[in-house]
Each structure stands twice: as C-alpha cells, then as structure tokens.
Design a protein around this motif. Structure first.
Motif, short mmCIF file in Angstrom:
data_model
loop_
_atom_site.label_atom_id
_atom_site.label_comp_id
_atom_site.label_asym_id
_atom_site.label_seq_id
_atom_site.Cartn_x
_atom_site.Cartn_y
_atom_site.Cartn_z
N GLN A 146 0.68 -1.17 -0.23
CA GLN A 146 -0.30 0.38 0.23
C GLN A 146 0.76 1.11 0.40
OE1 GLN A 146 -3.28 -0.13 3.16
NE2 GLN A 146 -2.95 -2.26 3.00
N THR A 147 2.33 0.76 -0.07
CA THR A 147 3.19 2.29 -0.28
C THR A 147 2.80 3.22 -1.99
OG1 THR A 147 4.98 1.14 -0.32
CG2 THR A 147 4.75 1.33 1.49
N PRO A 148 3.41 4.55 -1.66
CA PRO A 148 3.19 4.97 -3.16
C PRO A 148 5.06 3.74 -3.62
CG PRO A 148 3.31 7.00 -0.87
CD PRO A 148 3.47 5.43 -0.51
N HIS A 156 4.41 1.74 -12.23
CA HIS A 156 5.40 2.23 -13.19
C HIS A 156 5.82 1.69 -13.35
CE1 HIS A 156 1.42 5.36 -12.88
NE2 HIS A 156 1.65 5.38 -11.94
N GLY A 157 7.33 0.93 -12.86
CA GLY A 157 8.39 0.47 -13.39
C GLY A 157 9.10 1.44 -12.57
N ILE A 158 8.75 2.33 -11.50
CA ILE A 158 9.92 3.23 -10.82
C ILE A 158 10.31 2.52 -9.60
CG2 ILE A 158 10.47 5.30 -9.71
CD1 ILE A 158 8.30 6.48 -11.37
N LEU A 159 11.83 1.92 -9.92
CA LEU A 159 12.15 0.80 -9.06
C LEU A 159 12.63 1.63 -7.48
CD1 LEU A 159 15.15 -0.96 -10.53
CD2 LEU A 159 12.63 -1.49 -9.70
N PRO A 160 11.97 1.30 -5.86
CA PRO A 160 12.41 2.18 -4.89
C PRO A 160 14.32 2.47 -4.81
CG PRO A 160 11.20 -0.17 -5.15
CD PRO A 160 12.18 -0.36 -5.86
#
Length: 247
Positions: A146-148, A156-160
C-alpha cells in the motif's frame, strides 16, 4: 498489468475450504513436502518452470515457505509425521491397547494420554508459532503493497529508493509510444508535440519522476527509441524527433 499469483503455501478462502475436506495425513503431507523447507541456498533457487521468459510488463510472484535449519529439518519432519501416526493410533487402536474396564488399566491409559498430550502440545506450539509468523508476514506484505513506492514500482516501473527504472514497461515509455501512434509523421514523432500531449493528459508523469532532468534524457536512458535531430534555421532551437527502435 498481470494479476499477482497466489502466494504459494498461503491458501485462499477457497483453498482453506478444500483443505478442510482432506485427511490429516494429506494436509501434513502438503505441509512437509511443499511448505517446510531446509534453510539452504537451494531453497531459494528458481526452477526452469518458474522462468517467466520474455515479458513487456511488470510481473511479480510471492512464495511462502517455512525454513528450518538444515540440521533440524529431518527431525522436524519425523516429529510431524509421528503426530499423524499418534492421531491414527488414538482414534483406531486406543481401546484395543488399553483396558479401561479396570482401575489399573485406567491409570495406565491416563498416563499414556498425558504423555500423548505433551507430544501434541509441543507440536501445537510449534505449528502455532509458524502460523503466527505467516500472518505477520502477510500483514507486513499487505502494508508494503500500500506504500507509494510499491505502487510506483508495480504500476509505473519505478524502482524503490532511486534504484532506477524498468524502462521497457514504464508508464512514461508507454506514454511516449502512445503519443507516437497518434502523432507520428512518416514514422517519426516530434518530441515537443508528444510532450504537449502527455502533459495535457498525464501531467503527473514528468521526467523528474523517473530520475531524469529532461525528456531528451528519458529517450536516451530508456534505450527504447531512435532519436533524430533537425535544425533548419540557425536562429531556432534543434527539433527532436523520435521513433520506437522496433519500427
């Protein structure tokens, strides 16, 4: 986006209903063969059947195992299987082995049941600890999902933590391809026209969100497009055109 696969070892409500129809031996067999694993590097290896092959979208899978130290794994299996044997013995053969019609027989049977209780209670506490850890792990995973940061990765394919971008399946690349389909001229698309279209419909998807300082950097970093520069007038800025590499 692909739907996540059901976590292995964590049955759904339907799965729990199916489990309730199985014998204790069948349930214990599934536990010892599919869930209870020795704590070793081999337990984390992905088999050939698990290889998803080529894909152009984010996918993820979950797997739940209970890991036991290698030196205790076999002893744990033996103890759990003995629990099934004990249950069968109590249900089917207890009255055959104990004379409950005499006082001495009752005393002996009581002592035997006390010993069985201790064995069952030990296994119960062990299983209860495993179940508690399973619930805690699922709750932690649910909170993580549930985290952004997690949603940015999945959607969106954006790695943490600024680790990069899965460009091929990223939203910003998909938006550039969508603009390409709508605005291409002789297979080339004006980057400025694509930017205007994307900013109008999806202003939240900016290069900065994907770790880039400009749309040109997005084209370069993603390695998904061919780029052409055009400058017809020295007094005007260079015009950038792009097209997908597979065209």
């Amino acid at each position: 986006m692909s739907q996540p696969r059901e976590a292995r070892g964590i049955p759904s409500v339907e799965g729990l209903h199916q489990q309730s129809k199985k014998t204790l031996g069948q349930v214990m067999g599934e536990l010892t063969e599919n869930v209870l694993m020795p704590n070793s590097p081999a337990a984390d290896e992905v088999g050939e059947d698990d290889d998803p092959g080529d894909f152009d979208e984010i996918r993820f899978r979950t797997r739940f195992n209970i890991e036991v130290p290698v030196e205790h794994h076999e002893d744990t299996l033996v103890a759990l299987r003995a629990l099934v044997d004990l249950r069968n013995e109590l249900v089917h053969h207890f009255l055959e082995k104990h004379d409950i019609w005499t006082e001495s027989g009752c005393v002996e049977a009581q002592a035997y049941l006390d010993a069985c209780y201790e064995q069952v209670d030990e296994r119960y506490m062990e299983l209860h600890a495993w179940a508690k850890s399973s619930v805690e792990a699922r709750e932690y995973m649910a909170s993580l999902m549930q985290t952004p940061e997690f949603m940015d990765f999945i959607l969106h394919g954006i790695l943490p933590a600024g680790a990069g971008v899965e460009w091929e399946c990223s939203t910003i690349v998909k938006l550039l391809r969508k603009a390409e389909t709508a605005l291409a001229q002789d297979n080339w698309t004006s980057l400025s026209d694509a930017i205007a279209s994307i900013q109008k419909e999806h202003p939240e998807h900016t290069p900065r969100r994907y770790g880039c300082s400009s749309w040109r950097q997005v084209l370069h970093e993603s390695r998904q497009f061919l780029v052409r520069k055009e400058r017809t007038d020295p007094n005007r800025s260079t015009k950038i055109w792009y097209r997908s590499e597979d065209k």
